[in-house]
Scaffold this active site. Sequence first.
Site, PDB file in Angstrom:
ATOM      1  N   GLN A 199       0.981  -1.071  -0.111  1.00 44.23           N
ATOM      2  CA  GLN A 199      -0.273  -0.291   0.039  1.00 44.23           C
ATOM      3  C   GLN A 199       0.903   1.181   0.800  1.00 44.23           C
ATOM      4  O   GLN A 199       1.422   1.371   1.123  1.00 44.23           O
ATOM      5  CB  GLN A 199      -0.730   0.018   1.336  1.00 44.23           C
ATOM      6  CG  GLN A 199      -1.731  -0.825   1.649  1.00 44.23           C
ATOM      7  CD  GLN A 199      -2.626  -1.067   0.607  1.00 44.23           C
ATOM      8  OE1 GLN A 199      -3.554  -0.514  -0.206  1.00 44.23           O
ATOM      9  NE2 GLN A 199      -2.177  -2.552  -0.245  1.00 44.23           N
ATOM     10  N   ALA A 240     -12.044   3.490   3.408  1.00 42.54           N
ATOM     11  CA  ALA A 240     -11.122   2.341   3.541  1.00 42.54           C
ATOM     12  C   ALA A 240      -8.989   2.700   2.049  1.00 42.54           C
ATOM     13  O   ALA A 240      -9.823   4.694   1.597  1.00 42.54           O
ATOM     14  CB  ALA A 240     -11.684   1.112   2.350  1.00 42.54           C
ATOM     15  N   HIS A 241      -8.500   2.451   1.687  1.00 46.80           N
ATOM     16  CA  HIS A 241      -8.192   2.912   0.524  1.00 46.80           C
ATOM     17  C   HIS A 241      -8.257   2.839  -0.891  1.00 46.80           C
ATOM     18  O   HIS A 241      -9.738   2.647  -1.003  1.00 46.80           O
ATOM     19  CB  HIS A 241      -6.905   1.390  -0.241  1.00 46.80           C
ATOM     20  CG  HIS A 241      -7.002   0.840   0.022  1.00 46.80           C
ATOM     21  ND1 HIS A 241      -6.717  -0.653  -0.262  1.00 46.80           N
ATOM     22  CD2 HIS A 241      -8.180  -0.128  -0.443  1.00 46.80           C
ATOM     23  CE1 HIS A 241      -7.046  -1.563  -0.619  1.00 46.80           C
ATOM     24  NE2 HIS A 241      -8.205  -1.840  -1.544  1.00 46.80           N
ATOM     25  N   ASN A 242      -8.187   4.347  -1.352  1.00 45.89           N
ATOM     26  CA  ASN A 242      -8.304   5.003  -2.943  1.00 45.89           C
ATOM     27  C   ASN A 242     -10.074   5.729  -2.969  1.00 45.89           C
ATOM     28  O   ASN A 242     -10.627   5.307  -3.439  1.00 45.89           O
ATOM     29  CB  ASN A 242      -7.669   4.022  -4.059  1.00 45.89           C
ATOM     30  CG  ASN A 242      -6.983   4.029  -3.726  1.00 45.89           C
ATOM     31  OD1 ASN A 242      -6.094   2.617  -4.020  1.00 45.89           O
ATOM     32  ND2 ASN A 242      -6.182   4.382  -4.877  1.00 45.89           N
TER      33      ASN A 242
END
Length: 345
Positions: A199, A240-242
């Site tokens: 990540q 969460a990511h993105n």
Amino acid sequence: MTSLRVDEIAAELQAEFTGDGSVSITGVAGIRYAKAGDLAYVSQLRYAADAEKTSASALIVGKDWIKPLPIPVIKVDKPEAAFTRIAIKLAPSPIEYLPGVHPTAVISPDAVLGKDVHVGPYCVIGRDVEIGDRTVLVGQNFIADGVTIGVDGLLYPQVTIREHVRIGDRVILHNGVVIGSDGFGYEADARGVRTKVPQIGIVQIGNDVEMGSNSTVDRARFGKTIIGNGVKIDNLVQIAHNVTIGDHVVIVAQVGVAGSALIGKHCILAGQVGIAGHVKIGDGVVVAAQSGVTKDIPSKSMVMGFPATPVKEFGVNQANLNRIPHLKKRVAELEARIKALEEKA
């Protein structure tokens, strides 16, 4: 102790009042829990019974209020907003965090602190960190390498900011917030063994954002996880990511937003809403509590349920479900009548 007379409160609100204007108000409370000296409010006529029983010394009500009361009554257009305005005036003075660095803080020599920054006990500030003027780290904060924080920020105890996160001006982060932890990313091989996907992205947070206790924002797998300007996030929220969240979005407690979701401006996500990964939510959308969003939602929509559907459609579907017991009874009756007719034939 700060106190205001009823007539002073009415003057502040530019409102009319009935009753004794000399009554002194020293605090605020909810209508059911107020005591002598408190100011309370009611926003709707259905709370008339509570108003009649309250121990408050004065009451803020709407202009449509007609119920006579034995205490002073101040009539305004928006009772809740007026009450909040007076509550701020009566509140204790905010805690003042004086500029300076506590001797227990550990700060990298190449970190750059702006003017009048407050660094409290047991803070850790890593390499190449930049912290803007007048920002406050209350205590036990961990600021990793390469982080930038704007001016007039406020980080309550045990906030963790991971490496290379970018935070704008006037951001408030409550206890236990974690910004920039790794996104939840793994690849499974043919045997089902999972390997961590690096990540390597960052988190970028805009200006005037506030995040509640123990909420988290994951760093992007690559690129950025983005929180826009003016976003307000309650406690226990997971982003969460993105994910990209537009300006002035409100996210209530226990919401979960899965990876790469795109949320437009001025949306409201009520408590315990779940947002699936990669969905796109348009501007001005309202998602009712405990709804599950599994597909894109156009702008200006209001949805609820699982899967989330437009409110009117959800109401029709719910009404139909409620009719099932009645329909079962009717079917049983019809079957009995058919059977009786067959036996006579």
